[in-house]
Motif scaffolding. Structure first.
Motif, PDB file in Angstrom:
ATOM      1  N   PRO A 125      21.021  35.670  58.418  1.00  0.00           N
ATOM      2  CA  PRO A 125      21.546  34.348  58.790  1.00  0.00           C
ATOM      3  C   PRO A 125      22.034  33.512  57.608  1.00  0.00           C
ATOM      4  O   PRO A 125      23.049  32.823  57.721  1.00  0.00           O
ATOM      5  N   GLU A 126      21.339  33.593  56.474  1.00  0.00           N
ATOM      6  CA  GLU A 126      21.731  32.767  55.332  1.00  0.00           C
ATOM      7  C   GLU A 126      23.063  33.234  54.754  1.00  0.00           C
ATOM      8  O   GLU A 126      23.937  32.425  54.421  1.00  0.00           O
ATOM      9  N   LYS A 127      23.230  34.552  54.629  1.00  0.00           N
ATOM     10  CA  LYS A 127      24.491  35.090  54.105  1.00  0.00           C
ATOM     11  C   LYS A 127      25.634  34.783  55.069  1.00  0.00           C
ATOM     12  O   LYS A 127      26.751  34.466  54.649  1.00  0.00           O
ATOM     13  N   TYR A 128      25.348  34.900  56.360  1.00  0.00           N
ATOM     14  CA  TYR A 128      26.367  34.606  57.368  1.00  0.00           C
ATOM     15  C   TYR A 128      26.822  33.147  57.252  1.00  0.00           C
ATOM     16  O   TYR A 128      28.024  32.852  57.228  1.00  0.00           O
ATOM     17  N   LYS A 129      25.856  32.230  57.167  1.00  0.00           N
ATOM     18  CA  LYS A 129      26.189  30.807  57.101  1.00  0.00           C
ATOM     19  C   LYS A 129      26.966  30.487  55.816  1.00  0.00           C
ATOM     20  O   LYS A 129      27.882  29.663  55.818  1.00  0.00           O
TER      21      LYS A 129
ATOM     22  N   TYR B 277      31.752  40.118  54.153  1.00  0.00           N
ATOM     23  CA  TYR B 277      30.488  40.440  53.491  1.00  0.00           C
ATOM     24  C   TYR B 277      30.458  41.882  52.997  1.00  0.00           C
ATOM     25  O   TYR B 277      30.029  42.175  51.880  1.00  0.00           O
ATOM     26  N   LYS B 278      30.948  42.789  53.852  1.00  0.00           N
ATOM     27  CA  LYS B 278      30.922  44.212  53.515  1.00  0.00           C
ATOM     28  C   LYS B 278      31.746  44.482  52.264  1.00  0.00           C
ATOM     29  O   LYS B 278      31.326  45.222  51.374  1.00  0.00           O
ATOM     30  N   LYS B 279      32.915  43.883  52.184  1.00  0.00           N
ATOM     31  CA  LYS B 279      33.761  44.101  51.002  1.00  0.00           C
ATOM     32  C   LYS B 279      33.146  43.458  49.773  1.00  0.00           C
ATOM     33  O   LYS B 279      33.201  44.027  48.672  1.00  0.00           O
ATOM     34  N   MET B 280      32.548  42.277  49.916  1.00  0.00           N
ATOM     35  CA  MET B 280      31.891  41.631  48.782  1.00  0.00           C
ATOM     36  C   MET B 280      30.756  42.496  48.242  1.00  0.00           C
ATOM     37  O   MET B 280      30.580  42.638  47.033  1.00  0.00           O
ATOM     38  N   ALA B 281      29.984  43.111  49.179  1.00  0.00           N
ATOM     39  CA  ALA B 281      28.847  43.941  48.762  1.00  0.00           C
ATOM     40  C   ALA B 281      29.311  45.242  48.130  1.00  0.00           C
ATOM     41  O   ALA B 281      28.762  45.682  47.111  1.00  0.00           O
ATOM     42  N   GLN B 282      30.332  45.883  48.708  1.00  0.00           N
ATOM     43  CA  GLN B 282      30.799  47.168  48.210  1.00  0.00           C
ATOM     44  C   GLN B 282      31.438  47.047  46.827  1.00  0.00           C
ATOM     45  O   GLN B 282      31.235  47.904  45.968  1.00  0.00           O
ATOM     46  N   LYS B 283      32.225  45.991  46.622  1.00  0.00           N
ATOM     47  CA  LYS B 283      32.967  45.854  45.369  1.00  0.00           C
ATOM     48  C   LYS B 283      32.339  44.853  44.408  1.00  0.00           C
ATOM     49  O   LYS B 283      32.891  44.606  43.337  1.00  0.00           O
TER      50      LYS B 283
ATOM     51  N   GLU C 282      32.813  38.152  44.281  1.00  0.00           N
ATOM     52  CA  GLU C 282      32.515  36.839  44.822  1.00  0.00           C
ATOM     53  C   GLU C 282      33.562  36.508  45.892  1.00  0.00           C
ATOM     54  O   GLU C 282      34.603  37.165  45.982  1.00  0.00           O
ATOM     55  N   PHE C 283      33.320  35.459  46.656  1.00  0.00           N
ATOM     56  CA  PHE C 283      34.205  35.114  47.760  1.00  0.00           C
ATOM     57  C   PHE C 283      35.649  34.907  47.279  1.00  0.00           C
ATOM     58  O   PHE C 283      36.601  35.401  47.888  1.00  0.00           O
ATOM     59  N   ASP C 284      35.799  34.212  46.149  1.00  0.00           N
ATOM     60  CA  ASP C 284      37.146  33.886  45.670  1.00  0.00           C
ATOM     61  C   ASP C 284      37.881  35.106  45.111  1.00  0.00           C
ATOM     62  O   ASP C 284      39.085  35.038  44.859  1.00  0.00           O
ATOM     63  N   GLN C 285      37.166  36.211  44.865  1.00  0.00           N
ATOM     64  CA  GLN C 285      37.798  37.395  44.310  1.00  0.00           C
ATOM     65  C   GLN C 285      38.389  38.321  45.369  1.00  0.00           C
ATOM     66  O   GLN C 285      39.068  39.292  45.034  1.00  0.00           O
ATOM     67  N   LEU C 286      38.122  38.057  46.638  1.00  0.00           N
ATOM     68  CA  LEU C 286      38.604  38.942  47.700  1.00  0.00           C
ATOM     69  C   LEU C 286      40.115  38.826  47.865  1.00  0.00           C
ATOM     70  O   LEU C 286      40.685  37.739  47.791  1.00  0.00           O
ATOM     71  N   PHE C 287      40.751  39.988  48.110  1.00  0.00           N
ATOM     72  CA  PHE C 287      42.201  40.007  48.268  1.00  0.00           C
ATOM     73  C   PHE C 287      42.644  39.613  49.663  1.00  0.00           C
ATOM     74  O   PHE C 287      43.763  39.161  49.862  1.00  0.00           O
ATOM     75  N   ASP C 288      41.781  39.850  50.662  1.00  0.00           N
ATOM     76  CA  ASP C 288      42.260  39.733  52.043  1.00  0.00           C
ATOM     77  C   ASP C 288      41.658  38.563  52.816  1.00  0.00           C
ATOM     78  O   ASP C 288      41.615  38.588  54.030  1.00  0.00           O
ATOM     79  N   ILE C 289      41.180  37.521  52.088  1.00  0.00           N
ATOM     80  CA  ILE C 289      40.828  36.290  52.797  1.00  0.00           C
ATOM     81  C   ILE C 289      42.098  35.703  53.404  1.00  0.00           C
ATOM     82  O   ILE C 289      42.101  35.154  54.496  1.00  0.00           O
ATOM     83  N   ARG C 290      43.202  35.838  52.662  1.00  0.00           N
ATOM     84  CA  ARG C 290      44.520  35.483  53.206  1.00  0.00           C
ATOM     85  C   ARG C 290      45.151  36.778  53.701  1.00  0.00           C
ATOM     86  O   ARG C 290      45.473  37.672  52.908  1.00  0.00           O
ATOM     87  N   ALA C 291      45.314  36.886  55.002  1.00  0.00           N
ATOM     88  CA  ALA C 291      45.768  38.154  55.588  1.00  0.00           C
ATOM     89  C   ALA C 291      46.810  37.899  56.667  1.00  0.00           C
ATOM     90  O   ALA C 291      46.761  36.892  57.377  1.00  0.00           O
ATOM     91  N   MET C 292      47.770  38.823  56.760  1.00  0.00           N
ATOM     92  CA  MET C 292      48.799  38.695  57.770  1.00  0.00           C
ATOM     93  C   MET C 292      49.153  40.072  58.303  1.00  0.00           C
ATOM     94  O   MET C 292      48.826  41.098  57.701  1.00  0.00           O
TER      95      MET C 292
ATOM     96  N   ILE D  67      11.484  35.002  47.704  1.00  0.00           N
ATOM     97  CA  ILE D  67      11.929  34.355  46.471  1.00  0.00           C
ATOM     98  C   ILE D  67      13.458  34.282  46.451  1.00  0.00           C
ATOM     99  O   ILE D  67      14.146  35.248  46.783  1.00  0.00           O
ATOM    100  N   GLU D  68      13.990  33.155  46.046  1.00  0.00           N
ATOM    101  CA  GLU D  68      15.440  32.942  46.023  1.00  0.00           C
ATOM    102  C   GLU D  68      16.123  33.975  45.121  1.00  0.00           C
ATOM    103  O   GLU D  68      15.701  34.207  43.978  1.00  0.00           O
ATOM    104  N   GLY D  69      17.151  34.601  45.634  1.00  0.00           N
ATOM    105  CA  GLY D  69      17.974  35.504  44.834  1.00  0.00           C
ATOM    106  C   GLY D  69      17.549  36.946  44.834  1.00  0.00           C
ATOM    107  O   GLY D  69      18.246  37.799  44.279  1.00  0.00           O
ATOM    108  N   ILE D  70      16.393  37.285  45.451  1.00  0.00           N
ATOM    109  CA  ILE D  70      15.958  38.688  45.474  1.00  0.00           C
ATOM    110  C   ILE D  70      16.640  39.400  46.634  1.00  0.00           C
ATOM    111  O   ILE D  70      16.528  38.998  47.790  1.00  0.00           O
ATOM    112  N   PHE D  71      17.388  40.462  46.283  1.00  0.00           N
ATOM    113  CA  PHE D  71      18.090  41.246  47.301  1.00  0.00           C
ATOM    114  C   PHE D  71      17.179  42.304  47.907  1.00  0.00           C
ATOM    115  O   PHE D  71      17.211  42.563  49.107  1.00  0.00           O
TER     116      PHE D  71
END
Length: 718
Positions: free
Chosen positions: A198-202, A250-256, A259-269, A708-712
């Protein structure tokens, strides 16, 4: 073009007529549903809402009237609120069979938390597979019902949400993906991700919302520019921005590790054209006018995905140097991407085009399972193989003639041989990849051309069944090898099983009669069958001994009745039936009080105590089964035990302090700590040697660490 489904926006309205009007169904479909409604007790608004929701979901997939009616009736049918004789008289046998297929599909939920291994469980899974192959509409209706269930548990307790989400993430979403039904896949993935994380989703949802206005303005400008360039080139196309789903982000952020701003396909057409040649013409226009990223280009038209998906994917630098993902496809490709196998159930002039070759390709993987279902050892292997077939962790290899086979990731030449045919696997003596000899442990890669070398007579090796040697990966191959040894070596296995059991009976002062309860427990008809299973390796001797010794006291022979307190050695270990011997904890698995354990007599170091599921223990006992002894934890265990913990977390200030405080609060001593940081990913990995009292203390500690905050991830390392 297939429209994005909006039915979930209307789920608060439980008025049948108004909801149906929004769908603009044809007269035949609406008439079917009106008739179905008269057979349902509609006083329960929640149930009616679910029935209408399922119709809305499948209406967006262009399902026929019979399928929509079955979907509407499903909630009432599963609640046994329908008079099936009246339903059959009104709608015919086909609709009743479809409802029964949906009911059988409910068995698929057991695969997410597979427990039983008995014949009932196996039969349930097989009935489910048969239903899927016989009428794939039952699968899609079940997927729609799962979406409705996920929506319904939104306000339920956390346990119910997590159970539903795990079943969806493990089985239903990959199944929708395998069948190519994009419209259902994205919602299944997003809803399950929302409940599991839920936290990652939000966090992702908030970042999308914060940037939405700027992104929409940017995309309107980019869409207009692309449309103008295509129009100038004489290409007719529909160009529009497409939504990016939260789980895929999320899947692309985790695989590669982006960060959110580094994704290529947030803007998609997406560009939808009339013909395949227009796809490549449009690609030329896009690459001519905008610089593109070579590493982010995929041509799924020339090489479609296994589920039939076709499209061209490219990433270009738009205005202000921002990256934009562009998908280019034909109208037919777009329909298949959204509807998948469901697209083959459209009625056209009374015909059912889904019965053609495309339909066969879509569900051929189900038939593969049915071809070998009689050979499986137990239901867990069938469940594992179904999961292997559904998820996308596959490799695709070729025979010298060009035939393609898809196998689980990590498969070997032996797996490939058994996928071709049982006799090919049994007679396999070697393999070539691109004409060069490779070992049996070679892991196949997508694109490999594999040739299997065989001999005249079958001669499998028992070593192939040893998981630590890595000869086979798939349950299918392992089941076929088991089956061969069962048929060929019953007498040999009977003698081997008797010798193995005799050696332990003498040490523990038991008799054959003490093992009578195990015959029924392991689903055998007679004692000889149990011995054959021991000799064939289907039952581990320690598994059998643990069952006999762990039975309730009123069911045990007198000699098994334990004293009120069992005192162990300084390690807290009781060696059953042998007396006081020196023992130590095996470093390979580091058992804790509460773990199931077994003992192994070493040379000069007493008894090494292993966890029962330890791979190293399984390997050494296959070589020297006579050295295995039954051990257990003493009743008065007070010692502490060494354990290795591995923690992966976001690298931040105060991380080690927070981890140390959590351990101190749980009264856990730290013997050593090793910290590695990965600056490129902002990741810290902590490997610690700690002292733990028992299994419950370890579980409590892991729960605290995950808070604990930040533990994956925090886990016990073997």
């Amino acid at each position: 073009m297939v429209a994005t489904r909006q039915s979930h926006q209307h789920t608060q309205v439980v008025d049948f007529d108004s909801r149906m009007a929004l769908l603009a169904l044809g007269e035949d479909k609406l008439a079917y549903l009106q008739r179905a409604k008269t057979f349902c007790p509609i006083a329960n608004n929640e149930q009616l809402n679910m029935a209408v929701e399922m119709v809305e979901i499948l209406a967006a997939l262009n399902f026929d009237a019979e399928s929509l009616t079955a979907a509407f009736l499903t909630p009432y049918f599963l609640a046994t609120q329908l008079d099936m004789d009246k339903i059959k008289a009104e709608f015919g046998d086909n609709l009743v069979l479809l409802l029964e297929g949906v009911e059988q599909m409910a068995t698929i939920s057991t695969l997410a938390h597979h427990q039983g291994k008995g014949s009932v469980q196996i039969d349930n899974i097989r009935r489910m597979l048969l239903a899927m192959v016989e009428d794939v509409r039952a699968v899609v209706i079940k997927l729609a019902e799962q979406i409705c269930h996920l929506r319904a548990v939104k306000n339920a307790d956390e346990e119910e949400r997590v159970i539903a989400a795990k079943a969806t993430a493990n089985i239903f979403a990959p199944l929708a993906n395998r069948l190519g039904i994009g419209q259902l896949k994205w919602e299944l993935e997003d809803l399950s991700f929302r409940y599991l994380h839920p936290e990652k989703y939000k966090s992702i949802a908030k970042q999308l919302a914060d940037k939405r206005l700027d992104r929409e303005a940017y995309m309107e400008n980019m869409v207009q520019q692309v449309s103008d360039r295509l129009h100038e080139a004489g290409i007719q196309a529909q160009v529009y921005g497409r939504p990016k789903h939260i789980y895929s982000i999320y899947k692309k952020m985790a695989q590669k590790h982006y960060e959110f701003d580094q994704l290529f396909d947030i803007r998609a057409m997406r560009i939808v054209v009339d013909a395949i040649q227009d796809c490549y013409a449009a690609l030329g226009v896009v690459h001519t006018n905008w610089r593109h990223l070579n590493k982010e280009f995929d041509d799924y038209i020339a090489t479609p995905k296994q589920n039939g998906y076709q499209s061209i994917h490219t990433v270009v630098f738009g205005p202000e140097g921002k990256t934009v993902e562009i998908q280019i496809r034909t109208e037919e490709m777009h329909r298949d991407a959204e509807l998948g196998v469901a697209a083959h159930w459209l009625y056209k002039e009374g015909s059912l085009p889904g019965r053609g070759s495309g339909y066969e390709q879509k569900i051929s993987w189900l038939r593969k399972l049915l071809q070998w279902q009689e050979e499986v050892v137990d239901g867990s292997e069938l469940a594992e193989e179904l999961k292997n077939q559904v998820v996308e962790d596959r490799v695709y290899v070729f025979t010298p003639k060009g035939d393609i086979f898809d196998l689980p990731l990590g498969s070997t030449p032996l797996d490939f041989a058994y996928y071709i045919h049982s006799n090919v696997g049994h007679r396999c003596i070697g393999a070539k990849v691109f004409g060069k000899i490779v070992p049996f442990t070679y892991q196949l890669a997508t694109g490999d051309q594999v040739e299997i070398l065989t001999q005249k007579q079958p001669n499998p090796s028992r070593d192939w069944l040893n998981p630590s040697l890595g000869y086979v990966k798939s349950s299918r191959a392992r089941a076929k090898i088991h089956s061969w040894f069962k048929l060929q070596d019953r007498d040999k296995n009977l003698q081997a099983g008797k010798e193995i059991l005799d050696s332990h009976i003498q040490k523990l002062n038991l008799s054959y009669k003490d093992f009578d309860p195990a015959i029924e427990r392991f689903n055998y008809r007679e004692f000889d069958d149990l011995l054959v299973a021991i000799g064939a390796g289907d039952i581990r001797i320690n598994q059998l001994l643990n069952f006999v010794q762990d039975k309730p006291k009123d069911e045990l022979p007198l000699k098994f009745k334990a004293p009120s307190t069992r005192k162990g050695d300084r390690s807290g270990i009781v060696v059953d039936g042998v007396g006081s011997l020196m023992s130590h904890m095996a470093k390979c698995c580091q058992p804790l009080p509460g773990d199931d354990i077994c003992g192994y007599i070493t040379q000069g170091r007493g008894i090494a105590v292993h966890r029962s599921d330890c791979d190293a223990f399984a390997h050494i006992t296959e070589q020297h089964p006579e050295r295995v002894v039954a051990v257990s934890w003493a009743d008065d265990v007070k010692a502490s035990y060494s354990l290795t913990l591995r923690i992966e977390a976001q690298d931040r200030q105060g991380l080690i302090r927070d981890v140390s405080s959590a351990l101190a609060n749980e009264k856990v001593n730290i013997n050593s700590m090793n910290v590695q940081t990965h600056d490129d990913r902002q990741l810290a990995v902590l490997v610690m040697q700690v002292e733990i009292n028992d299994l419950s203390a370890m579980n409590r500690l892991l729960v605290k660490l995950h808070q604990i905050e930040g533990i994956f991830e925090a886990k016990r390392q073997l």
